[in-house]
Design an enzyme around this catalytic site. Structure first.
Site, PDB file in Angstrom:
ATOM      1  N   CYS A 430     -37.525  20.709  12.160  1.00 37.41           N
ATOM      2  CA  CYS A 430     -38.444  19.888  11.394  1.00 37.41           C
ATOM      3  C   CYS A 430     -37.803  19.271  10.155  1.00 37.41           C
ATOM      4  O   CYS A 430     -38.146  18.169   9.750  1.00 37.41           O
ATOM      5  CB  CYS A 430     -39.682  20.674  11.025  1.00 37.41           C
ATOM      6  SG  CYS A 430     -39.326  22.179  10.149  1.00 37.41           S
ATOM      7  N   HIS A 474     -42.271  24.816   7.544  1.00 35.69           N
ATOM      8  CA  HIS A 474     -42.288  23.481   8.100  1.00 35.69           C
ATOM      9  C   HIS A 474     -41.935  22.488   6.996  1.00 35.69           C
ATOM     10  O   HIS A 474     -42.009  22.802   5.811  1.00 35.69           O
ATOM     11  CB  HIS A 474     -43.688  23.187   8.669  1.00 35.69           C
ATOM     12  CG  HIS A 474     -43.748  21.979   9.539  1.00 35.69           C
ATOM     13  ND1 HIS A 474     -42.860  21.748  10.570  1.00 35.69           N
ATOM     14  CD2 HIS A 474     -44.599  20.912   9.565  1.00 35.69           C
ATOM     15  CE1 HIS A 474     -43.154  20.609  11.166  1.00 35.69           C
ATOM     16  NE2 HIS A 474     -44.213  20.073  10.556  1.00 35.69           N
ATOM     17  N   ASP A 490     -46.260  13.507   9.750  1.00 33.95           N
ATOM     18  CA  ASP A 490     -45.436  14.611  10.249  1.00 33.95           C
ATOM     19  C   ASP A 490     -44.572  14.107  11.398  1.00 33.95           C
ATOM     20  O   ASP A 490     -45.033  14.033  12.534  1.00 33.95           O
ATOM     21  CB  ASP A 490     -46.312  15.780  10.709  1.00 33.95           C
ATOM     22  CG  ASP A 490     -45.485  17.005  11.032  1.00 33.95           C
ATOM     23  OD1 ASP A 490     -44.241  16.870  11.099  1.00 33.95           O
ATOM     24  OD2 ASP A 490     -46.069  18.085  11.199  1.00 33.95           O
TER      25      ASP A 490
END
Lengths: 674, 305
Positions: A430, A474, A490
């Site tokens: 991520c 994250h 995201d």
């Protein structure tokens, strides 16, 4: 001293192991309870052995093993001089290895090794008492490192063993079973005192004393910077990051973004955080839509000031600051488990773009970094009429680039990490996605920054708490559009919607190094883990979380909240003194209480008294038995046997099987028909 | 459980009629390596008791009649110049024997008394600068005549403490006296008795007595008795530690005599009057209450737990 000079080495050895100056070579302590005491020492020191210097730990283990051998083979204890020498050596080693004799680690090392050394000069009961006290203290020191229920259970078992050993050592006929039973009874008796002290004893605002920095070294969590690989490292950890208990409905998985440090400074490799100022999030800068989601967070210590809240925090706890980048900060680093109430708007407009310098930072890229990405962005910009169209292009690019979401991306060694990820390796976690998207946004003139935090969280089906683990760590992107404010984007979810929808396990490739608990074949383990987590959460909430404020609340509810803490301390001290006085009275009575055989005899006398045969105070057992036999001739055989058995037990030489004889006597008395 | 001394007791009781308890106590005292003081009137069998003890146990016996002109040398012995060898030779006095009967010990001067008492305490005598050991076993039976106190030097309490026991024999009961009158002359009977033991055997028994077990509970009881004697207020002064030690040891000997390998409170109670009677002077002695009653009151007031 022998005058034989042929074997000086052996003589030296012999002198060292000869025994003390008092000439008592062998310890007179019973072997069985002594072994128990050794077991207690092992139990107490074991959790410390991994925390202290390996050399010191080895020394302690060796010395304890030596004492075990001595007890087992009935060998002589070492000379006093050797013990002193060992003590000096141990102290010097602790000093040399740790550089200090002060502080938690050095103190514990010294204690651990000194308990082992003390064992080597444990000859008398008094020595065992010292060993036991040291063990009790060592058991307390374990809580400097670990306050989990497991640590508490461990300390409980160790304390109980040491207690049982002391009981065994002090009894005439040691039996480990009886000693253990008695130790358990003692612990049970101590329980009410413990509870009262736990509830009433004044709590200190902070920890009893400030722990040295070494105590915080092991804390994991998000830091104030992000470079490739950092979050994927973190996500290998199953440790709990925070727990949350929601007042109302639990937000859907896709909304579980726990906002953490905001990183807006980029040097080409690393994203880092800039200090901003607190502000008041009024209607001008924060418009929430829909209901506030209210919940209570229990944050595990991470040695950082961040407080996590669902994106985006609405009402904040009084002890926190609302920063201009919409992040919550505690006043100090969180070094203890922290509980706070907070609420969030899951649907919001965050309209404050930040101060002037922040706005500059949100657009800046280092000169010449990631030229391929910048070139691509420049081309998109030329093709797009609006910001929204530009963002659309970037999103579509992320979707179509066939980027692979993996926990073990190739190590980015080059200077242009984003270029390498987007165009060469196409494999990333991520942080790669977030960094790449942010760079693309900035290159296109859209203010953007990286937000780190946690995404997800599982409900523990045992106690209903949501558990967010380090493996949920994250990173995502936030972009600023003038009419809509900061928008959460995201890129991981864009490329792999499953990461957010189904969790990390589904999104990752097969065979990728998943954290153990996310693997499906370990679901039973997961179940076990859930129970354990619920237990430790209950422990944290009710035992460790019982702080000054909770105590005040409880005392107010009990109606004694008005007492200030000084007065309360006085009361408690007086209470404890009274309790101790009562205990010593009991102890004195216990001391003068009758031996088992005597108790049986008293029972016998009571039974006969009911038959009219009353023993005079100064009547000896033989006379009384004879009189009883004459008075009750029908039972004279049994009466005489009882009398003889008691005389043997009470006045005869010590028997090896006294408890059995007492039991036999008990049965005989019970067999009397009256 | 029969002691090897049971037949000996039987033999003595054939001669000393109706005094089983006193005979047993006397033998207990002998086994406990203590000395015996008999306070009684003349003619109740004190000498006979000493003689029969000596005879049956195979010991030699000497009798010393204490008078006001008795000198230490008369007890210990003197060195006499012998012309043949042209030097002084020590002639041991009557104290050099296993069993010494010191008759009417309170008639002698304190100097002479203390010579005897020192010998009793030290088991040795010093004559003319030379220390001589007394034969082993060494047992003194001293008698006092309580009736005529004119011209006597009563033993002070500190000296009385050296005797393990004090007994009174008293008149025999009717039956025993009848048997005594009807029977043969005691002296002939004693002369006809066979020796049933010897000095070495007796020493062995004395050693065995030391090994009789005194349990903590029993020692508690002995201690309680001693403490009660000091604090009960019945007596002018309580039992000394030496007395308590003597009580325990006498109880051991009594237990051994009964054939027991351990002491029980009954044994202590059996010897307690004998051991304590000359050491405890009742506070209200003038009121006429007999000392024995106070001792029994004391014993009754100490519970056996």
């Amino acid at each position: 001293m022998p005058t034989d000079m042929t074997l000086p080495r052996h003589r030296l050895l012999a002198w060292f192991t000869r025994g003390g100056a008092d000439g008592r070579v062998h310890s007179a302590l019973a072997a069985q309870p002594m072994a128990m005491l050794l077991g207690g020492v092992v139990l107490t020191t074991a959790p410390h052995l991994w925390r202290i210097d390996p050399l010191i730990a080895c020394l302690a283990v060796l010395l304890t093993a030596w004492r075990g051998w001595i007890t087992w083979r009935h060998k002589a204890l070492p000379n006093h001089a050797l013990v002193v020498l060992l003590a000096c050596f141990a102290t010097a080693s602790v000093y040399l290895r740790g550089g200090t004799l002060l502080g938690r680690d050095a103190g514990v090392s010294v204690l651990v090794v000194f308990v082992a050394i003390k064992l080597l000069e444990t000859r008398t009961l008094r020595d065992t008492g010292i060993v036991a006290c040291l063990c009790f203290f060592l058991a307390i020191t374990a809580f400097f490192y670990d306050q989990s229920p497991l640590a508490a259970a461990q300390a409980l078992v160790a304390t109980c063993t040491v207690l049982a050993a002391m009981i065994g050592l002090n009894s005439i006929v040691p039996s480990w079973r009886a000693a253990l039973k008695r130790a358990l009874a003692l612990m049970a008796q101590a329980l009410p005192v413990m509870l009262i002290l736990f509830v009433l004893f004044p709590r200190l605002g902070g920890p009893l004393w400030s722990l040295p920095d070494s105590a915080r070294a092991g804390m994991t969590g998000l830091s104030d910077s992000m470079s490739p690989g950092m979050i994927s490292d973190l996500s290998q950890s199953d440790a709990i990051a925070l727990r949350a208990q929601f007042d109302g409905p639990i937000p859907p998985r896709a909304a579980r973004y726990w906002r953490g440090p905001i990183l807006d400074q980029f040097d080409g490799q690393t994203w880092s955080r800039t200090r901003t100022f607190p502000f008041r999030p009024d209607m001008a800068v924060l418009r929430g839509r829909g209901e506030l989601t209210r919940y209570e967070v229990t944050l595990e210590p991470n040695n950082q000031p961040w407080l996590f809240a669902l994106d985006i925090p609405g009402q904040i706890p009084p002890e926190a600051n609302y920063m201009q980048d919409y992040q919550l900060l505690a006043r100090d680093r969180v070094v203890q488990r922290l509980r706070y109430r907070v609420s969030s708007y899951l649907d919001y407009e965050a309209l404050w773009p930040g101060g002037k310098s922040a706005r500059v930072r949100a657009l800046s890229l280092p000169d010449g970094s990631n030229p391929r990405s910048v070139a691509l962005a420049t081309q998109w910009r030329a093709d797009s009429a609006t910001d929204a169209e530009y963002v659309q292009r970037a999103v579509r690019f992320m979707e179509q680039q066939r980027l692979v979401y993996t926990l073990s991306p190739p190590l980015a060694l080059g200077p242009h990490t984003v270029d390498e990820f987007l165009f060469d390796s196409k494999e990333g976690f991520c942080e790669h996605f977030a960094a790449a998207f942010t760079v693309l946004m900035r290159a296109g003139g859209i203010p953007a920054r990286v937000v780190t935090g946690y995404q997800g969280g599982e409900i523990n089906s045992v106690d209903g708490y949501m558990e967010v683990r380090q493996s949920d760590a994250h990173a995502w992107t936030e972009i600023f559009l003038p009419d809509r404010g900061w928008l959460r984007m995201d890129p991981t979810a864009i490329a792999h919607p499953a990461r957010i929808g189904d969790g990390m396990a589904r999104a990752l490739r097969r065979g990728d190094g998943l954290p153990l608990l996310m693997r499906e074949q370990f679901s039973w383990l997961n179940r076990l883990r859930e129970h354990w987590d619920a237990l430790s959460n209950a422990w944290n909430q009710s035992i460790l979380g019982y702080d000054q404020a909770h105590q005040r609340n409880l005392l107010e509810r009990l109606g004694i909240g008005a007492l200030d803490s000084v007065l309360r301390t006085v009361w408690i001290t007086a209470g404890v003194a009274l309790a101790l006085a009562a205990a010593s009275l009991l102890l004195i009575r216990e001391r003068t209480a009758d031996a088992p055989a005597q108790r049986e005899w008293n029972r016998f006398c009571r039974r006969l008294a009911r038959q009219g045969v009353v023993r005079r105070a100064a009547e000896g057992p033989r006379d009384f038995t004879e009189r009883a036999c004459a008075a009750l001739p029908d039972h004279s055989a049994l009466l005489a046997a009882i009398g003889a058995a008691f005389i043997e037990l009470q006045y005869g030489p010590q028997l090896t099987d006294t408890p059995r004889q007492v039991t036999h006597l008990h049965r005989q008395i019970s067999a009397l028909p009256f | 459980m029969h002691s090897p001394l049971e037949p000996i007791l039987g033999t003595i009781n054939q001669i000393i009629l109706g005094k089983q308890r006193e005979v047993r106590l006397a033998l207990t005292c002998l086994l406990a390596q203590g000395h015996l003081l008999i306070e009684d009137l003349p003619g109740v069998g004190k000498t006979t008791l000493a003689q029969v003890l000596a005879r049956v146990l195979g010991l030699d016996c000497q009798r010393i009649q204490f008078t006001s002109d008795l000198l230490p040398a008369d007890i210990i012995g003197v060195s006499v110049y012998e012309r043949d060898s042209a030097r002084f030779n020590f002639h041991p006095g009557p104290i050099f024997s296993h069993l010494v009967l010191a008759d009417e010990v309170n008639r002698a001067t304190p100097k002479t008394q203390s010579a005897l008492l020192e010998a009793m305490g030290e088991q040795q005598v010093t004559a003319e600068g030379q220390t001589r050991a007394l034969p082993q076993p060494f047992f003194v039976i001293a008698t006092q005549n309580p009736s005529s106190q004119i011209g006597t030097y009563a033993l002070p309490e500190s000296q009385l403490d050296r005797f393990l026991m004090r007994l009174t024999l008293g008149y025999p009961n009717r039956l025993a006296e009848r048997a005594l009158l009807a029977g043969e002359d005691r002296r002939d009977l004693i002369a006809a008795l066979p020796a049933q033991a010897n000095a070495d055997l007796l020493l062995g028994w004395q050693q065995a007595v030391r090994r009789v077990h005194g349990a903590p509970a029993l020692i508690d009881y002995v201690q309680a008795l001693a403490e009660q004697s000091r604090s009960c207020g019945l007596f002018e002064s309580g039992l000394s530690p030496r007395a308590a030690l003597g009580l325990l040891h006498a109880a051991r000997a009594w237990a051994y005599l009964e054939g027991n390998d351990k002491v029980i409170p009954e044994h202590v109670q059996a010897v307690f009057p004998g051991v304590a009677t000359h050491r405890l002077r009742p506070r209200d002695a003038l009121s006429g209450a007999p000392a024995g009653a106070a001792l029994h009151e004391l014993m009754a007031s100490v519970p056996i737990r």
